[in-house]
Design a protein around this motif. Structure first.
Motif, mmCIF file in Angstrom:
data_model
loop_
_atom_site.group_PDB
_atom_site.id
_atom_site.type_symbol
_atom_site.label_atom_id
_atom_site.label_comp_id
_atom_site.label_asym_id
_atom_site.label_seq_id
_atom_site.Cartn_x
_atom_site.Cartn_y
_atom_site.Cartn_z
ATOM 1 N N MET A 6 0.826 -1.200 0.000
ATOM 2 C CA MET A 6 0.000 0.000 0.000
ATOM 3 C C MET A 6 0.866 1.259 0.000
ATOM 4 O O MET A 6 0.584 2.228 -0.700
ATOM 5 C CB MET A 6 -0.915 0.000 1.233
ATOM 6 N N ALA A 7 1.934 1.218 0.812
ATOM 7 C CA ALA A 7 2.825 2.379 0.884
ATOM 8 C C ALA A 7 3.456 2.642 -0.478
ATOM 9 O O ALA A 7 3.628 3.789 -0.898
ATOM 10 C CB ALA A 7 3.899 2.151 1.935
ATOM 11 N N TYR A 9 2.137 1.851 -3.422
ATOM 12 C CA TYR A 9 1.080 2.401 -4.285
ATOM 13 C C TYR A 9 0.967 3.904 -4.059
ATOM 14 O O TYR A 9 0.940 4.700 -4.994
ATOM 15 C CB TYR A 9 -0.249 1.714 -3.963
ATOM 16 N N TRP A 10 0.935 4.290 -2.787
ATOM 17 C CA TRP A 10 0.757 5.698 -2.442
ATOM 18 C C TRP A 10 1.936 6.536 -2.932
ATOM 19 O O TRP A 10 1.770 7.631 -3.443
ATOM 20 C CB TRP A 10 0.569 5.819 -0.928
ATOM 21 N N ASN A 13 1.686 7.042 -6.624
ATOM 22 C CA ASN A 13 0.649 8.030 -6.885
ATOM 23 C C ASN A 13 1.198 9.434 -6.652
ATOM 24 O O ASN A 13 1.039 10.324 -7.489
ATOM 25 C CB ASN A 13 -0.547 7.751 -5.955
ATOM 26 N N LEU A 14 1.901 9.611 -5.512
ATOM 27 C CA LEU A 14 2.438 10.937 -5.209
ATOM 28 C C LEU A 14 3.451 11.387 -6.255
ATOM 29 O O LEU A 14 3.449 12.553 -6.660
ATOM 30 C CB LEU A 14 3.099 10.942 -3.821
ATOM 31 N N TYR A 69 -3.387 11.478 -16.170
ATOM 32 C CA TYR A 69 -3.490 11.003 -14.779
ATOM 33 C C TYR A 69 -4.549 9.901 -14.659
ATOM 34 O O TYR A 69 -4.316 8.880 -14.006
ATOM 35 C CB TYR A 69 -3.824 12.173 -13.860
ATOM 36 N N CYS A 70 -5.694 10.099 -15.320
ATOM 37 C CA CYS A 70 -6.772 9.087 -15.265
ATOM 38 C C CYS A 70 -6.266 7.743 -15.773
ATOM 39 O O CYS A 70 -6.486 6.701 -15.142
ATOM 40 C CB CYS A 70 -7.945 9.493 -16.147
ATOM 41 N N MET A 73 -3.526 6.207 -13.458
ATOM 42 C CA MET A 73 -4.055 5.695 -12.192
ATOM 43 C C MET A 73 -4.935 4.465 -12.385
ATOM 44 O O MET A 73 -4.947 3.570 -11.540
ATOM 45 C CB MET A 73 -4.836 6.791 -11.460
ATOM 46 N N ALA A 74 -5.667 4.427 -13.495
ATOM 47 C CA ALA A 74 -6.499 3.244 -13.739
ATOM 48 C C ALA A 74 -5.604 2.002 -13.831
ATOM 49 O O ALA A 74 -5.933 0.937 -13.293
ATOM 50 C CB ALA A 74 -7.306 3.428 -15.018
ATOM 51 N N ASP A 77 -4.109 1.290 -10.239
ATOM 52 C CA ASP A 77 -5.115 0.667 -9.364
ATOM 53 C C ASP A 77 -5.195 -0.831 -9.618
ATOM 54 O O ASP A 77 -5.261 -1.635 -8.691
ATOM 55 C CB ASP A 77 -6.501 1.284 -9.607
ATOM 56 N N ASP A 81 -4.038 -3.938 -7.317
ATOM 57 C CA ASP A 81 -5.269 -4.599 -6.884
ATOM 58 C C ASP A 81 -6.067 -3.757 -5.881
ATOM 59 O O ASP A 81 -6.527 -4.266 -4.866
ATOM 60 C CB ASP A 81 -4.923 -5.968 -6.274
ATOM 61 N N VAL A 82 -6.171 -2.448 -6.126
ATOM 62 C CA VAL A 82 -7.028 -1.635 -5.265
ATOM 63 C C VAL A 82 -8.206 -1.056 -6.060
ATOM 64 O O VAL A 82 -8.922 -0.201 -5.575
ATOM 65 C CB VAL A 82 -6.258 -0.463 -4.602
ATOM 66 N N HIS A 83 -8.393 -1.533 -7.320
ATOM 67 C CA HIS A 83 -9.462 -0.966 -8.131
ATOM 68 C C HIS A 83 -10.822 -1.446 -7.629
ATOM 69 O O HIS A 83 -10.907 -2.437 -6.909
ATOM 70 C CB HIS A 83 -9.265 -1.315 -9.604
ATOM 71 N N GLU A 84 -11.857 -0.701 -8.088
ATOM 72 C CA GLU A 84 -13.205 -1.011 -7.600
ATOM 73 C C GLU A 84 -13.831 -2.150 -8.392
ATOM 74 O O GLU A 84 -13.604 -2.268 -9.563
ATOM 75 C CB GLU A 84 -14.084 0.239 -7.709
ATOM 76 N N TYR B 572 -7.071 4.687 -0.990
ATOM 77 C CA TYR B 572 -7.192 3.536 -1.892
ATOM 78 C C TYR B 572 -8.614 3.445 -2.409
ATOM 79 O O TYR B 572 -9.559 3.443 -1.615
ATOM 80 C CB TYR B 572 -6.779 2.270 -1.148
ATOM 81 N N ARG B 574 -10.518 1.107 -3.641
ATOM 82 C CA ARG B 574 -11.428 -0.021 -3.449
ATOM 83 C C ARG B 574 -12.433 0.223 -2.329
ATOM 84 O O ARG B 574 -12.099 0.747 -1.284
ATOM 85 C CB ARG B 574 -10.666 -1.311 -3.148
#
Lengths: 84, 581
Positions: A6-7, A9-10, A13-14, A69-70, A73-74, A77, A81-84, B572, B574
């Motif tokens: 997670m760290a 990923y963040w 992103n930054l 950016y879209c 990030m897609a 994500d 494995d943090v996508h919706e 995140y 999700r």
């Protein structure tokens, strides 16, 4: 959720955010305002370049930045494995 | 034409009426990104963008970039720094986020007051736009016009809430963009022979004495000859200074990203990914108008000087006389030669005060004190866009379309703002602070009642426009920039920001900005902070807010673990699910 992942990923992103925001600042504040008089010496068609960035170019770049950016990030994500 | 557009709006309202608060506040969280982008664009582009902006730029030249960049660049900040995280947070309003993130009802209350103040300031301006359009094009009394407009907004906002507003705004965007582009394309073709205004802007003039010369070069020369600063020149004599242009642009960008009626749009989409995408679509739709506006500004400037300066008043085009009748144009024949002379400086002090008498050439005489310069022509900046189709000799239906477009721009923005006011009071104040036990039905009812109340107040402002409307617009952006933006950003990106820090930052940022604007706008004090004007001071207020929030947060107890976990989780995507209360 895995903390290290997670760290990471963040952090990714930054860094893409900082990169895109520096382009945002470059075209508007540097080209359009701070260096406008220097760039106005260069002409593209009928446009003095600095004036073009201030009234046209920066807006086109803004639109492109958001879509970049879209897309980035897609992908990110999904990769983390943090996508919706 | 206007009647047709009004019936479309009401038809949409009826089909999208809602039964629950989620539909009412955030359209059920089910708006597709493309539609949300269009609705956001219509919401964002107000009567000021549609009617006034090109006019302002045509008089300001290069300096007009403060609006062009300032009112678009904020979307990059929204898409990268705010929208995805606020969507994941998933509540209804901005005060909701501030109150929950800073675990404090004081912070919620401060945010609430700012949200209501900013929105009312904005609405008052929209109503003036509605009045201008009605008085020129529909030949009804301004007051009747405002009442008709208000009744329509109440119908679709009250019935459909955010859902009704969103789908009406999609229709309104389509109308306003077509209405803006048709005259722009026609005038571009007429002057430069190019169909695309953005290209015509940088090309050569097709006919007349200046044929073959670049439009912008001609404008630079005309401006210099008449005693203005060259059109494309930046800073220096007669223009704003570099630091002022910098600060105003930044204050407008940051202000955009902090405006509650813009932020709330990102709660209406189904996912975090959709929130990012709809910011992109919104800016794309806005950019179509915002890149056309400076082109229109330069065409209009050229056309105005070309068709009026050194021409006999008697043979001047009829649009001049039409607009003279509305009081937005005036001509005084200072040297009694019957010819219009245009140059730098004001022709007389203040706005024209017409007498009942007409002069030798049939012009309406004014009673103002004349100035000593050679300029004889007064032109209100608001007419540039509205008069464009007449100047370009377009058929009457285009003129009607522009009127419908102006109304669409004003009504779409007004309805978005009214919803923010209504949800601030019925959700943030009543449900979250006064009566948390309120039922769904009570809250929905109160939401509708509040729309009604807000519509009446806005209508009152429309009929009795307060003299300070122009002055208070600086407030809206200044306050949004100096209050919301820093604490939302820090709330997302810095887990250790405390409530004490946020409240101190917000209050000091606002107070500094407010005092500075009031000093300059109401007491005529010279801009004492590096010559930064009232419009740009929000930038400094924002820096004060950031600094104080960070410093105070260092010395106060850390936020509770629960809040820190919440901040972690919004990073995140999700599990965004639907917006809940």
């Amino acid at each position: 959720m895995d903390k290290g992942k997670m760290a990471k990923y963040w952090k990714k992103n930054l860094s893409v955010m900082v990169f895109l925001l520096s382009i945002w600042a470059l075209v508007s504040y540097v080209f359009g305002i701070l260096l406008v008089n220097q760039l106005n010496q260069i002409k593209i068609g009928g446009f003095p370049l600095g004036f073009w960035f201030a009234q046209q170019g920066s807006i086109y770049v803004f639109v492109v930045l958001i879509f970049v950016y879209c897309i980035y990030m897609a992908k990110l994500d999904k990769k983390f494995d943090v996508h919706e | 034409m206007v009647g047709i557009t009004f019936s479309i709006y009401i038809g949409i309202a009826w089909t999208s009426r809602v039964k629950d608060t989620k539909g009412f506040y955030v359209a059920g969280g089910s708006v597709p990104p493309l539609a949300n982008g269009m609705a956001t664009a219509a919401d964002w582009m107000s009567a000021a963008s549609f009617i006034s902006m090109a006019g302002l730029i045509s008089f300001m030249g290069y300096t007009g970039c403060i609006y062009l960049m300032g009112w678009t660049g904020g979307y990059v900040l929204l898409a990268l720094l705010l929208a995805p995280y606020l969507r994941k947070f998933g509540k209804y309003t901005v005060p909701d986020f501030v109150g929950d993130r800073y675990y404090s009802n004081t912070a919620r209350a401060v945010a609430l007051i700012c949200a209501i103040f900013v929105s009312f300031t904005y609405v008052a301006g929209q109503m003036r736009g509605v009045g201008i359009v009605f008085s020129r094009f529909l030949e009804v009394d301004v007051n009747t016009g405002v009442i008709i407009g208000m009744a329509i907004v109440f119908l679709y906002a009250g019935l459909g809430g955010m859902k009704g507003i969103t789908w009406t705004q999609v229709a309104q965007y389509s109308i306003l963009i077509v209405a803006y582009l048709i005259p722009a394309i026609a005038i571009s073709f007429k002057i430069t022979g190019h169909f695309i205004p953005q290209l015509g802007f940088g090309s050569t003039i097709a006919h007349g004495t200046n044929a073959g010369v670049y439009l912008l070069d001609v404008l630079d020369k005309l401006n210099t000859d008449l005693g203005f600063a060259a059109f494309t020149s930046a800073f220096g004599q007669g223009n704003k200074s570099m630091i002022d242009v910098f600060c105003i642009t930044l204050a407008l960008m940051v202000g955009t990203a902090g405006l509650p009626h813009v932020i709330v749009r990102f709660y209406t989409v189904p996912s975090v990914k959709a929130a990012r995408l709809s910011a992109g679509f919104a800016l794309m739709f806005i950019a179509i108008l915002y890149t056309t506006a400076p082109s229109v500004a330069s065409f209009a400037r050229y056309n105005m000087i070309d068709t009026l300066n050194h021409k006999e008043y008697k043979t001047a085009p009829t649009w001049l006389k039409n607009w003279e009748n509305t009081g937005l144009v005036a001509w005084v024949d200072k040297n009694d030669d019957g010819i219009i002379h245009y140059s730098a400086g004001k022709p007389f002090a203040g706005k024209p005060k017409f007498t009942k008498i007409t002069g030798d050439n049939g012009e309406r005489l004014v009673s103002n004190n004349l100035t000593s310069n050679a300029n004889e022509l007064y032109v209100d900046r608001d007419i540039i866009v509205l008069a464009n189709p007449e100047i370009a000799n377009l058929p009457a239906w285009v003129i009607a379309l522009v009127a419908a477009g102006g109304l669409a721009a004003a009504l779409s923005t007004a309805s978005g703002l009214l919803l923010v006011i209504s949800s601030s009071i019925s959700h943030d104040l009543y449900f979250r602070m006064i009566n948390p036990q309120a039922t769904e039905k009570q809250r929905l009812f109160l939401g509708r009642v509040m729309i009604g109340v807000a519509v009446c107040i806005a209508g009152y402002f429309g009929i009795h426009p307060p003299g300070f409307v122009a002055q208070v617009v600086a407030f809206a952006f200044g306050l949004a920039a100096s209050s919301f933006f820093p604490i939302i950003i820090l709330g997302i990106f810095n887990k250790k920001t405390t409530k004490e820090g946020a409240i101190t930052g917000m209050v000091c940022g606002i107070i500094f900005t407010m005092i500075y604007i009031i000093q300059i706008k109401f007491f005529g004090v010279k801009p004492w902070f590096f010559g930064i004007s009232a419009e740009g001071i929000g930038t400094i207020g924002m820096l004060i807010n950031f600094a104080l929030t960070l410093i105070v947060s260092k010395f106060t107890p850390e936020p509770p673990q629960k809040v820190q976990d919440m901040v972690e989780s919004i990073r995140y995507p999700r599990g965004a699910g639907e917006a809940t209360h």
